[in-house]
Design a protein around this motif. Structure first.
Motif, PDB file in Angstrom:
ATOM      1  N   UNK A 299       3.743  40.609 -19.660  1.00 53.87           N
ATOM      2  CA  UNK A 299       5.196  40.488 -20.400  1.00 53.87           C
ATOM      3  C   UNK A 299       6.152  39.200 -20.292  1.00 53.87           C
ATOM      4  N   UNK A 300       5.823  38.735 -19.054  1.00 60.52           N
ATOM      5  CA  UNK A 300       6.598  37.479 -18.967  1.00 60.52           C
ATOM      6  C   UNK A 300       5.992  36.339 -19.604  1.00 60.52           C
ATOM      7  N   UNK A 301       4.477  36.241 -19.625  1.00 56.59           N
ATOM      8  CA  UNK A 301       3.908  35.140 -20.274  1.00 56.59           C
ATOM      9  C   UNK A 301       4.244  35.067 -21.741  1.00 56.59           C
ATOM     10  N   UNK A 302       4.137  36.411 -22.392  1.00 62.37           N
ATOM     11  CA  UNK A 302       4.752  36.681 -23.721  1.00 62.37           C
ATOM     12  C   UNK A 302       5.808  36.152 -24.029  1.00 62.37           C
ATOM     13  N   UNK A 303       6.802  36.522 -23.106  1.00 61.39           N
ATOM     14  CA  UNK A 303       8.215  35.953 -23.337  1.00 61.39           C
ATOM     15  C   UNK A 303       8.611  34.768 -23.393  1.00 61.39           C
ATOM     16  N   UNK A 304       7.666  33.796 -22.602  1.00 59.70           N
ATOM     17  CA  UNK A 304       7.792  32.692 -22.467  1.00 59.70           C
ATOM     18  C   UNK A 304       7.053  31.929 -23.645  1.00 59.70           C
ATOM     19  N   UNK A 305       5.990  32.433 -24.010  1.00 55.93           N
ATOM     20  CA  UNK A 305       5.054  31.828 -25.307  1.00 55.93           C
ATOM     21  C   UNK A 305       5.976  31.968 -26.478  1.00 55.93           C
ATOM     22  N   UNK A 306       6.165  33.159 -26.982  1.00 56.19           N
ATOM     23  CA  UNK A 306       6.704  33.648 -28.310  1.00 56.19           C
ATOM     24  C   UNK A 306       7.674  32.638 -28.663  1.00 56.19           C
ATOM     25  N   UNK A 307       8.896  31.952 -27.927  1.00 53.51           N
ATOM     26  CA  UNK A 307       9.571  30.965 -28.512  1.00 53.51           C
ATOM     27  C   UNK A 307       8.801  29.829 -28.885  1.00 53.51           C
ATOM     28  N   UNK A 308       7.835  29.378 -28.244  1.00 56.25           N
ATOM     29  CA  UNK A 308       7.006  28.332 -28.461  1.00 56.25           C
ATOM     30  C   UNK A 308       6.288  28.469 -29.873  1.00 56.25           C
ATOM     31  N   UNK A 309       5.682  29.428 -30.130  1.00 54.53           N
ATOM     32  CA  UNK A 309       5.249  29.750 -31.373  1.00 54.53           C
ATOM     33  C   UNK A 309       6.097  29.797 -32.535  1.00 54.53           C
ATOM     34  N   UNK A 310       7.500  30.453 -32.358  1.00 54.66           N
ATOM     35  CA  UNK A 310       8.502  30.366 -33.210  1.00 54.66           C
ATOM     36  C   UNK A 310       8.768  28.935 -33.670  1.00 54.66           C
ATOM     37  N   UNK A 311       9.034  28.128 -32.746  1.00 55.76           N
ATOM     38  CA  UNK A 311       9.296  26.579 -32.556  1.00 55.76           C
ATOM     39  C   UNK A 311       8.138  25.782 -33.584  1.00 55.76           C
ATOM     40  N   UNK A 312       7.130  26.378 -33.304  1.00 55.00           N
ATOM     41  CA  UNK A 312       5.878  25.372 -33.783  1.00 55.00           C
ATOM     42  C   UNK A 312       5.928  25.790 -35.361  1.00 55.00           C
ATOM     43  N   UNK A 313       5.948  27.232 -35.630  1.00 55.81           N
ATOM     44  CA  UNK A 313       5.684  27.588 -37.041  1.00 55.81           C
ATOM     45  C   UNK A 313       6.989  27.086 -37.842  1.00 55.81           C
ATOM     46  N   UNK A 314       8.318  27.206 -37.420  1.00 54.45           N
ATOM     47  CA  UNK A 314       9.293  26.853 -38.103  1.00 54.45           C
ATOM     48  C   UNK A 314       9.070  25.122 -38.158  1.00 54.45           C
ATOM     49  N   UNK A 315       8.647  24.427 -37.312  1.00 56.53           N
ATOM     50  CA  UNK A 315       8.513  22.951 -37.374  1.00 56.53           C
ATOM     51  C   UNK A 315       7.465  22.915 -38.506  1.00 56.53           C
ATOM     52  N   UNK A 316       6.497  23.514 -38.618  1.00 58.71           N
ATOM     53  CA  UNK A 316       5.502  23.122 -39.714  1.00 58.71           C
ATOM     54  C   UNK A 316       6.200  23.658 -41.166  1.00 58.71           C
ATOM     55  N   UNK A 317       6.924  24.787 -41.120  1.00 54.67           N
ATOM     56  CA  UNK A 317       7.869  25.071 -42.249  1.00 54.67           C
ATOM     57  C   UNK A 317       8.699  23.998 -42.753  1.00 54.67           C
ATOM     58  N   UNK A 318       9.183  23.347 -41.897  1.00 55.15           N
ATOM     59  CA  UNK A 318      10.157  22.380 -42.140  1.00 55.15           C
ATOM     60  C   UNK A 318       9.513  20.806 -42.558  1.00 55.15           C
ATOM     61  N   UNK A 319       8.650  20.693 -41.830  1.00 55.60           N
ATOM     62  CA  UNK A 319       7.824  19.204 -42.446  1.00 55.60           C
ATOM     63  C   UNK A 319       6.878  19.408 -43.417  1.00 55.60           C
ATOM     64  N   UNK A 320       6.494  20.904 -43.890  1.00 53.23           N
ATOM     65  CA  UNK A 320       5.482  21.229 -44.729  1.00 53.23           C
ATOM     66  C   UNK A 320       4.118  20.650 -44.375  1.00 53.23           C
ATOM     67  N   UNK A 321       4.002  20.371 -43.166  1.00 48.03           N
ATOM     68  CA  UNK A 321       2.615  19.629 -42.770  1.00 48.03           C
ATOM     69  C   UNK A 321       1.991  20.596 -41.910  1.00 48.03           C
ATOM     70  N   UNK A 322       0.611  20.663 -41.765  1.00 48.04           N
ATOM     71  CA  UNK A 322      -0.218  21.205 -40.639  1.00 48.04           C
ATOM     72  C   UNK A 322      -1.630  20.427 -40.548  1.00 48.04           C
ATOM     73  N   UNK A 323      -1.791  20.482 -39.349  1.00 51.93           N
ATOM     74  CA  UNK A 323      -3.189  19.909 -38.754  1.00 51.93           C
ATOM     75  C   UNK A 323      -3.890  20.689 -37.837  1.00 51.93           C
ATOM     76  N   UNK A 324      -4.975  20.140 -37.684  1.00 50.66           N
ATOM     77  CA  UNK A 324      -5.519  20.793 -36.335  1.00 50.66           C
ATOM     78  C   UNK A 324      -5.123  20.689 -35.078  1.00 50.66           C
ATOM     79  N   UNK A 325      -4.299  19.529 -34.948  1.00 53.35           N
ATOM     80  CA  UNK A 325      -3.552  19.407 -33.760  1.00 53.35           C
ATOM     81  C   UNK A 325      -2.517  20.429 -33.409  1.00 53.35           C
ATOM     82  N   UNK A 326      -1.925  20.989 -34.495  1.00 48.11           N
ATOM     83  CA  UNK A 326      -1.196  22.315 -34.406  1.00 48.11           C
ATOM     84  C   UNK A 326      -1.728  23.463 -33.833  1.00 48.11           C
TER      85      UNK A 326
END
Length: 319
Positions: A42-69
Motif C-alpha cells: 500500500x505504501x508504494x501505491x500511495x507514493x506512486x499515485x501522486x506521480x501519475x496524477x502529476x504526469x497525466x495533468x501535465x500531459x493535459x496541460x501541454x496537450x502533448x504525449x510521447x513515448x517518453x511519458x
C-alpha cells in the motif's frame, strides 16, 4: 549480506496475509524485503499515485504525449518501490528503539535482531542508488527536485518527536512525486503541480491519521506524537476537513492544468476529484478508532481512492 545474531522470524502485524515475501522470497532476503515493506504494498501505491496524477495533468496541460511519458510512468513506478523501500529502511533505523516498544512494530527486522543497523544502511544505500539511476534519465529540473526530496524524507522519521503533526511531514515526502512527474514532462514547475502537491498532503493527513490510530495507546505511553493523539475523539470531524480539502485542491489543480483547453475535457477531468471524494467520505463515515481491523482496511483502501481520478484524467486527454 551476512546476518549476525539473527532472531527467529515472526509475523509482521500489518503485513498482507499470504504476501509474496512470506510465501516465495528466499529466507535470507525476507528481512530486507520486510524492511522495504515489500510485504505491505500500500505504501508504494500511495507514493506512486501522486506521480501519475502529476504526469497525466501535465500531459493535459501541454496537450502533448510521447513515448517518453510512458517511461516516466514506468520509472515512477519502479522508483516509488525503491524509494519507499529506502525511506522505510531509514525510518526503521531511526525508530529502532521506539519500534521495540510498540506491539504492532516490535517484530520488525531491526528491533527483532534479524538485521543490524549497518546492514540496513547498506540496504538503504543500494535502493537509493538504483533510484538515482532512474532519476538521471529525466530532465535537469526533475533531477534537481529529486535531490531536494531527500530533505523531507530525511526529516520525517524525527517529526513525531517534536510535533503533533508528523503526518504533515509524511505528506511533504510522499507527494513529492507530483512535482517531479509534472516537471519530468513539462521541464518546469508550474502552479497546477504545486496545488496538486498540497492536495496530496491533505490526502496524506486523511489516510495517515486513520493509520496512526492503530498505535495511539502505545504512542501515548512512550511519548510519540501524532494527529491521531492530537485529535482524539474529534478525529472524524478532522477527517471530513481533510477529505474536503483534498477534493477542492485536486479540483483546482485540474482547472489550472486544463484551462484553455476543451471544456468537455475539463468537465471529465473534474469528475476524478468528485468521484474520489465519495470514496473518502465513505471512509470517514466508516471510521472507528477502536477497531484496528477497520482502521487497517480503511487505510489500505486509499489505493483504490487514489486510483479513481486516473481514468477520468486519461479520458480527458483524449477529448
Amino acid at each position: 549480506m551476512t546476518e549476525t545474531n539473527r532472531m527467529p522470524e515472526a509475523e509482521i502485524a500489518d503485513a498482507v496475509k499470504g504476501n509474496w515475501v512470506d510465501t516465495y522470497a528466499p529466507a535470507r532476503a525476507r528481512p530486507y524485503l520486510r524492511l522495504s515493506r515489500a510485504d505491505r504494498p500500500i505504501g508504494t501505491w500511495l507514493l506512486l499515485l501522486p506521480c501519475w496524477w502529476g504526469l497525466l495533468l501535465a500531459m493535459l496541460h501541454t496537450g502533448q504525449a510521447s513515448w517518453f511519458d510512458l517511461w516516466i510512468a514506468i520509472g515512477c513506478a519502479i522508483g516509488s518501490f525503491l524509494m519507499r523501500g529506502a525511506g522505510c529502511t531509514w525510518n526503521d533505523i531511526t525508530d529502532r528503539d521506539i519500534d521495540g516498544s510498540v506491539e504492532r512494530t516490535a517484530n520488525r527486522p531491526i528491533p527483532s535482531g534479524q538485521v543490524s543497523v549497518r546492514q540496513a544502511l547498506v540496504w538503504m544505500a543500494l535502493q537509493s542508488f538504483l533510484s538515482l539511476l532512474i532519476l538521471l534519465t529525466f530532465n535537469g529540473v526533475a533531477i534537481f527536485l529529486g535531490f531536494l526530496a531527500i530533505i523531507p524524507v530525511g526529516v520525517y522519521p524525527f517529526a513525531k518527536r517534536f510535533t503533533w503533526w508528523p503526518q504533515a511531514f509524511l505528506g511533504l515526502a510522499f507527494n513529492w512525486g507530483a512535482l517531479l512527474a509534472w516537471t519530468a514532462h513539462t521541464g518546469s514547475l508550474d502552479w497546477p503541480a504545486v496545488v496538486l502537491y498540497v492536495a496530496g498532503i491533505a490526502w496524506t493527513l486523511f489516510y495517515d491519521t486513520i493509520y496512526a490510530h492503530q498505535d495511539a495507546e502505545d504512542d501515548a505511553l512512550i511519548g510519540v506524537k501524532s494527529t491521531a493523539r492530537l485529535f482524539g475523539d474529534a478525529t472524524s470531524s478532522w477527517l471530513r476537513y481533510f477529505w474536503a480539502a483534498t477534493v477542492v485542491l485536486l479540483g483546482v489543480a485540474v482547472i489550472l492544468a486544463a484551462i484553455g483547453g476543451s471544456v468537455l475535457a475539463l468537465v471529465v477531468a473534474l469528475g476524478g476529484p468528485w468521484a474520489m471524494g465519495w470514496h473518502l467520505a465513505w471512509q470517514q463515515r466508516t471510521f472507528d478508532a477502536d477497531d484496528n481491523d477497520t482502521l487497517l482496511r480503511l487505510f489500505r483502501s486509499n489505493r483504490d481512492a487514489g486510483l479513481i481520478p486516473l481514468p477520468f484524467f486519461a479520458i480527458a486527454l483524449l477529448l
